[in-house]
Design a protein around this motif. Structure first.
Motif, PDB file in Angstrom:
ATOM      1  N   ARG A   1       7.460  12.619   2.159  1.00 40.68           N
ATOM      2  CA  ARG A   1       6.993  12.964   3.500  1.00 40.68           C
ATOM      3  C   ARG A   1       5.479  13.191   3.508  1.00 40.68           C
ATOM      4  NH1 ARG A   1       8.857  14.547   8.319  1.00 40.68           N
ATOM      5  NH2 ARG A   1       8.073  16.459   9.257  1.00 40.68           N
ATOM      6  N   GLY A   2       4.807  12.533   4.442  1.00 39.52           N
ATOM      7  CA  GLY A   2       3.367  12.720   4.573  1.00 39.52           C
ATOM      8  C   GLY A   2       2.526  11.810   3.705  1.00 39.52           C
ATOM      9  N   TRP A   3       3.158  10.882   3.019  1.00 43.87           N
ATOM     10  CA  TRP A   3       2.463   9.938   2.142  1.00 43.87           C
ATOM     11  C   TRP A   3       2.769   8.507   2.558  1.00 43.87           C
ATOM     12  CZ3 TRP A   3      -0.693  10.886  -2.021  1.00 43.87           C
ATOM     13  CH2 TRP A   3      -0.779  12.219  -2.436  1.00 43.87           C
ATOM     14  N   ILE A   4       1.771   7.645   2.454  1.00 46.46           N
ATOM     15  CA  ILE A   4       1.993   6.216   2.695  1.00 46.46           C
ATOM     16  C   ILE A   4       1.325   5.429   1.565  1.00 46.46           C
ATOM     17  CG2 ILE A   4       2.238   6.417   5.198  1.00 46.46           C
ATOM     18  CD1 ILE A   4      -0.892   4.886   4.093  1.00 46.46           C
ATOM     19  N   VAL A   5       1.669   4.174   1.487  1.00 47.05           N
ATOM     20  CA  VAL A   5       1.058   3.268   0.525  1.00 47.05           C
ATOM     21  C   VAL A   5       0.399   2.145   1.311  1.00 47.05           C
ATOM     22  CG1 VAL A   5       1.504   1.642  -1.361  1.00 47.05           C
ATOM     23  CG2 VAL A   5       2.791   3.779  -1.224  1.00 47.05           C
ATOM     24  N   VAL A   6      -0.824   1.811   0.919  1.00 49.59           N
ATOM     25  CA  VAL A   6      -1.541   0.697   1.522  1.00 49.59           C
ATOM     26  C   VAL A   6      -1.612  -0.409   0.475  1.00 49.59           C
ATOM     27  CG1 VAL A   6      -3.634  -0.068   2.678  1.00 49.59           C
ATOM     28  CG2 VAL A   6      -2.933   2.332   2.854  1.00 49.59           C
ATOM     29  N   ALA A   7      -1.116  -1.589   0.818  1.00 50.75           N
ATOM     30  CA  ALA A   7      -1.118  -2.718  -0.108  1.00 50.75           C
ATOM     31  C   ALA A   7      -2.542  -3.105  -0.482  1.00 50.75           C
ATOM     32  CB  ALA A   7      -0.405  -3.912   0.531  1.00 50.75           C
ATOM     33  N   GLY A   8      -2.716  -3.452  -1.743  1.00 52.99           N
ATOM     34  CA  GLY A   8      -4.032  -3.817  -2.242  1.00 52.99           C
ATOM     35  C   GLY A   8      -4.700  -4.928  -1.456  1.00 52.99           C
TER      36      GLY A   8
END
Length: 109
Positions: A76-83
């Motif tokens: 919760r509260g975290w995302i991942v941004v693709a390189g």
């Protein structure tokens, strides 16, 4: 999992000598903390960003993002941004700034 040292170096350069920022190896990658609170991290070719629970939906509406889920349980509260969505330094910098702002809003550890 190894991490993209080139992306980590770009994060370092963006952060410069900002007060209270530290690096720590974690999750098989590297994390960048603000006053002891994780702000962003590099895992593989991707950037993990701490946006907080209230910022998750808006962050997920932006290109190249997904929920951060390392163990089968979304964080919760975290995302991942693709390189491949981080080619532009200004885009990368905006994500770093967002993660640092959220981390800075928390009590120091």
């Amino acid at each position: 999992m190894a991490y993209d040292e080139g992306l980590a170096q770009r994060v370092r350069e963006w952060l410069g000598d900002a007060a209270g920022v530290a690096e720590k190896r974690m999750f098989g990658g590297i994390g960048f903390l603000v006053h002891g609170n994780m702000a962003v991290g590099v895992s593989g070719d991707d950037l993990m960003v701490r946006v907080g629970p209230d910022g998750t939906d808006a962050a997920l509406a932006r290109p190249g993002t997904r929920i951060f889920d390392m163990t089968g349980r979304p964080m919760r509260g975290w995302i991942v941004v693709a390189g491949d969505a981080l080619v532009d330094d200004e885009v990368l910098g905006a994500w770093i700034d967002e993660g640092c702002a959220f981390a800075a809003s928390l009590p120091p550890k």
